[in-house]
Design a protein around this motif. Structure first.
Motif, short mmCIF file in Angstrom:
data_model
loop_
_atom_site.label_atom_id
_atom_site.label_comp_id
_atom_site.label_asym_id
_atom_site.label_seq_id
_atom_site.Cartn_x
_atom_site.Cartn_y
_atom_site.Cartn_z
N GLY A 1 6.63 -197.42 24.60
CA GLY A 1 5.68 -197.69 25.79
C GLY A 1 5.40 -198.32 26.43
O GLY A 1 6.06 -198.52 27.58
N PRO A 2 5.54 -200.08 26.01
CA PRO A 2 6.23 -201.06 27.66
C PRO A 2 7.14 -200.70 27.54
O PRO A 2 7.28 -201.47 29.55
N THR B 1 8.29 -197.76 28.52
CA THR B 1 8.04 -196.93 29.56
C THR B 1 8.01 -197.57 30.78
O THR B 1 8.45 -196.97 32.50
N ASN B 2 7.05 -198.08 30.97
CA ASN B 2 5.59 -199.05 32.19
C ASN B 2 7.30 -199.90 32.38
O ASN B 2 6.79 -199.70 34.37
N VAL B 3 8.00 -200.00 31.86
CA VAL B 3 9.36 -201.35 33.09
C VAL B 3 10.10 -199.75 33.81
O VAL B 3 10.30 -200.06 34.91
N ILE C 1 9.00 -196.80 34.71
CA ILE C 1 7.95 -196.26 35.40
C ILE C 1 8.49 -197.18 36.62
O ILE C 1 8.55 -196.69 37.95
N ALA C 2 8.72 -198.45 36.35
CA ALA C 2 7.95 -199.70 37.45
C ALA C 2 9.77 -199.67 38.36
O ALA C 2 9.73 -199.41 39.47
N THR D 1 7.27 -189.75 38.20
CA THR D 1 6.90 -190.36 37.13
C THR D 1 6.05 -190.41 35.96
O THR D 1 6.19 -190.47 35.53
N GLY E 1 6.79 -190.80 32.20
CA GLY E 1 4.66 -191.63 31.46
C GLY E 1 5.42 -190.71 30.47
O GLY E 1 4.50 -190.70 28.87
N GLY F 1 5.57 -190.90 26.54
CA GLY F 1 4.46 -191.47 25.66
C GLY F 1 4.16 -190.51 24.02
O GLY F 1 3.78 -191.16 23.12
#
Length: 221
Positions: A150-151, A153-155, A157-158, A203, A207, A211
């Motif tokens: 999960g984290p 994935t956020n990286v 997308i960023a 994105t 995500g 997810g």
């Protein structure tokens, strides 16, 4: 209404964005994993290097890092990363800058996953004769990666959105084309909406998919 789009290679620009994201993500994952290993290493020198690197790089604006790769590495030191033409040089320098920056966030995400692994498992690994590298590779990292999908994935997308900074050194990705179109066409809102939709298409599925992967591979404790 969309006649002004003729002559602009929007798909090509987004393809460059995808390539920047892909290569930078691979590099960041590799270098970030090594940094995380350094940060939990029993060797003080390696642990100190990892800590200093992460704390410094995370607090430097990405634009500064990208511009440094062009002005500092290429124009001052002559580092071309094996490329001959400026287009390829700028692309590779952008990947290098994005990797150097994003790997610090990958490191911290992965280190948080390492901290979720029960200490008893590490002690058991040592008890059966595994050294630090073997314990990390066979016991700790497989569980850590499953905990931080999960984290990460956020990286990722960023990182996809951060590729727009590569326009600062002339990489022909989506943001550079959008700026050119805004300068040439009197369609600010429509152009902005087109490129915003393009980034959503990149994105949002990523995500949702990652997810779903995170739920599938989550460590049951």
């Amino acid at each position: 209404m969309f006649d002004f789009l003729e002559g602009y290679d929007i798909l090509g620009a987004f393809w460059t964005t995808i390539q920047l994201t892909f290569y930078s993500a691979i590099g960041s994952l590799i270098w970030g994993t090594l940094l995380a290993a350094m940060r939990v290493s029993p060797v003080p020198l390696m642990r100190g290097f990892g800590t200093v690197y992460v704390n410094i790089v995370r607090n430097i604006p990405l634009t500064v890092i990208i511009v440094f790769t062009s002005l500092g590495l290429f124009q001052t030191l002559g580092v071309s990363l094996g490329a001959k033409d400026f287009t390829t040089i700028n692309f590779r320098l952008a990947v290098l800058g994005l990797t150097a920056y994003t790997s610090a966030f990958v490191c911290e995400a992965l280190r948080s996953g390492i901290n979720t692994v029960p200490l008893g498992q590490v002690e058991a690994a040592r008890a059966i004769g595994l050294n630090f590298t073997q314990t990390l590779r066979l016991i700790v990292l497989p569980q850590a990666f499953r905990s931080v999908v999960g984290p990460l994935t956020n990286v990722l997308i960023a990182l996809t959105k951060n590729t727009t900074v590569a326009a600062a050194i002339g990489v022909a990705e989506a943001a550079l084309l959008m700026r050119e179109m805004i300068e040439n066409e009197a369609q600010l809102l429509l152009i902005s909406a087109i490129f915003a939709f393009g980034f959503i298409c990149l994105t949002l599925p990523t995500g949702l998919f990652l997810g779903w992967i995170a739920k599938k591979v989550a460590v049951k404790r």
